[in-house]
Every structure is written in structure tokens, then in C-alpha cells.
Write a protein that holds these residues in place. Structure first.
Motif, mmCIF file in Angstrom:
data_model
loop_
_atom_site.group_PDB
_atom_site.id
_atom_site.type_symbol
_atom_site.label_atom_id
_atom_site.label_comp_id
_atom_site.label_asym_id
_atom_site.label_seq_id
_atom_site.Cartn_x
_atom_site.Cartn_y
_atom_site.Cartn_z
ATOM 1 N N GLU A 1 0.840 -1.201 0.000
ATOM 2 C CA GLU A 1 0.000 0.000 0.000
ATOM 3 C C GLU A 1 0.875 1.251 0.000
ATOM 4 N N PRO A 2 0.469 2.304 -0.708
ATOM 5 C CA PRO A 2 1.318 3.493 -0.805
ATOM 6 C C PRO A 2 1.364 4.299 0.483
ATOM 7 N N ILE A 3 2.507 4.889 0.719
ATOM 8 C CA ILE A 3 2.690 5.869 1.788
ATOM 9 C C ILE A 3 2.442 7.241 1.162
ATOM 10 N N ARG A 4 1.450 7.952 1.673
ATOM 11 C CA ARG A 4 1.083 9.247 1.103
ATOM 12 C C ARG A 4 1.021 10.303 2.200
ATOM 13 N N PRO A 5 1.887 11.311 2.169
ATOM 14 C CA PRO A 5 1.789 12.396 3.143
ATOM 15 C C PRO A 5 0.556 13.242 2.872
ATOM 16 N N PRO A 6 0.138 14.050 3.847
ATOM 17 C CA PRO A 6 -1.006 14.932 3.621
ATOM 18 C C PRO A 6 -0.791 15.808 2.387
ATOM 19 N N ALA A 7 -1.870 16.084 1.680
ATOM 20 C CA ALA A 7 -1.764 16.818 0.410
ATOM 21 C C ALA A 7 -1.104 18.181 0.571
#
Length: 258
Positions: free
Chosen positions: A94-100
């Protein structure tokens, strides 16, 4: 020794033991006498999920001698711990995504995770050791620039609790000797962390014992034992892989939006 995994298959979720290229399906409670159903599923047909969904997700800071020496930190006698948002947990792939809205540094931190298997409170080290169900890999992802964004208040919960900042997996291993293991972290195949777990300042049984004096731990809770030297920022498009022999490799892409 057993390797316990959770998986998704044909719109349903389940759990079982990993046996080569297949999973032996189990039923019941993972932490209270799970039993095999007799069914096996091909690993290639499954999507592995985080092997545990913790009620409490605890992380340690400054728990390795090498890192303490490099950073000039004192040796702690009690776990220096923080709480990660348990909803930040993601599984392998699953991707690691920081806050937009966040454009700062995001660090990987490869760690050993302890998975609690029974309720434990005010335990001695023997009781604490018996309460550890198994071991897993953890990536304690950190938005470094959020941690000290306010000079008056270090924001540990915010910096470490963003959605997707808690990869766990790919399995929970039982019957392993933690002190004989190493943690390696590779970015796009290049090893950036490689450290022995026997360099830990506070070992697993002591960690669980001391934390249990203040906080009752329950089955499924996870304690990340802290990281050593080599934790660095990731760049977009990188694949970060945390490996502990006997547990497996927890691999996740770092994929910021935009």
C-alpha cells in the motif's frame, strides 16, 4: 515457528499461516486458539493486508546504543514512547502518502514490531515475555517538518500519525529469537539501514513490562521498538522495503499526490 498473515480474497478477508506459496486458512481468534479449516489458498491469488489492526500502536524513541551515541543522547532507563494513530496502519504494497498540503521531509524508520497476544498489566519481565505473541516489521513513517513546526510543542502524534504512516507486515512470526535478527531497509534496492537488534537498549520483555505498569496492553496491540542509524527522507517514486529475516519484507511505495 509460524508466519501468520491476513489477506483479502474474492471480496472477503481472512487469516492463516504462510506455508511456502500458499496460505493455510484458519478460523477463530488469532490470539486465542485459532484452528485450521483445512482449506489452502495460493498466495498469488491473495492480497496481503496488515497482519494486525492494533488498538494501541506504540513507538519508541532512542532505543539503540548506536543511534544514541551518534546523536549524543543519554541512555534511557524507561521506554521513551509515543502513540501512533492506529488508523494510520497500512499493509504490504500500500502506498505511503503524506497529507496533500505537506511538502516537507518524510522519513522511513525500519523497526521490529512486537505484537501483544494477551492482556497484560503491571507485569514482570517473565509475564511480559509470555504476552508477546510474535514479531513483525514496522515502518514508523515520520513527517519530520511537522514534528517541530511549533517551537513550544513537539508534535509527535501529528508527525507520526498521518494516514498511511504505519506500514506493518508482511507477517507475524512466532518462535523467533529477536536477539539474533537484523533490520535492513532498502530504498529502490539500495540498503540504507542495516542494524542488529541485539544493540537494543531496552529489550522486548522489559519494554512490555515497563509500559504495562502504566498502560494495560491488549491482544493485537503493537509496540515498535525504535530504529537505529540510517533513517533518512524518502523521495517520490521510491520503494521502501523493511526486511527482518524470518518475518519477511514489508515493501511500500512512497507516492505523494501530484
Amino acid at each position: 515457528m509460524a508466519l501468520w498473515v491476513r489477506y483479502a480474497h474474492d471480496g472477503t478477508e481472512g487469516f492463516g499461516t504462510l506455508e511456502g506459496e500458499s496460505v493455510a486458512v484458519h478460523q477463530g481468534d488469532l490470539f486465542a486458539g485459532a484452528t485450521p479449516t483445512g482449506e489452502t489458498l495460493a498466495l498469488a491469488d491473495l492480497r496481503l493486508e496488515a497482519p494486525v489492526r492494533p488498538g494501541a500502536f506504540i513507538g519508541l524513541w532512542n532505543n539503540f546504543h548506536a543511534a544514541a551515541a551518534k546523536q549524543g543522547n543519554a541512555i534511557p532507563e524507561f521506554p521513551l514512547y509515543f502513540l501512533k494513530n492506529p488508523r494510520c496502519v497500512v499493509g504490504p504494497g500500500e502506498p505511503i502518502r503524506p497529507p496533500a498540503a505537506y511538502a516537507g521531509k518524510v522519513l522511513y524508520e525500519g523497526e521490529l514490531g512486537l505484537v501483544i497476544g494477551r492482556t497484560v498489566s503491571n507485569a514482570d519481565e517473565t509475564e511480559a515475555a509470555a504476552a508477546i505473541f510474535g514479531l513483525t516489521c514496522v515502518n514508523d513513517v515520520t513527517a519530520l517538518d511537522l514534528l517541530n513546526a511549533d517551537a513550544s510543542f513537539p508534535q509527535w502524534a501529528r508527525a507520526k500519525g498521518c494516514d498511511s504512516f504505519g506500514p506493518i507486515g508482511p507477517a507475524i512470526a512466532t518462535g523467533l529469537d529477536w536477539s539474533a535478527l537484523r533490520v535492513t531497509v532498502a530504498l529502490n534496492g539500495r540498503v540504507r539501514q542495516d542494524y542488529p537488534l541485539n544493540d537494543m537498549i531496552l529489550p522486548p520483555a522489559r519494554i512490555v513490562s515497563l509500559i504495562s505498569r502504566e498502560m494495560t496492553l491488549h491482544p493485537g496491540d503493537v509496540i515498535a521498538c525504535g530504529t537505529s542509524v540510517g533513517a533518512l527522507p524518502m523521495r517520490p517514486g521510491m520503494e521502501v522495503a523493511v526486511t527482518i529475516e524470518g518475518i519477511g519484507t514489508l515493501s511500500n511505495p512512497y507516492a505523494p499526490e501530484g
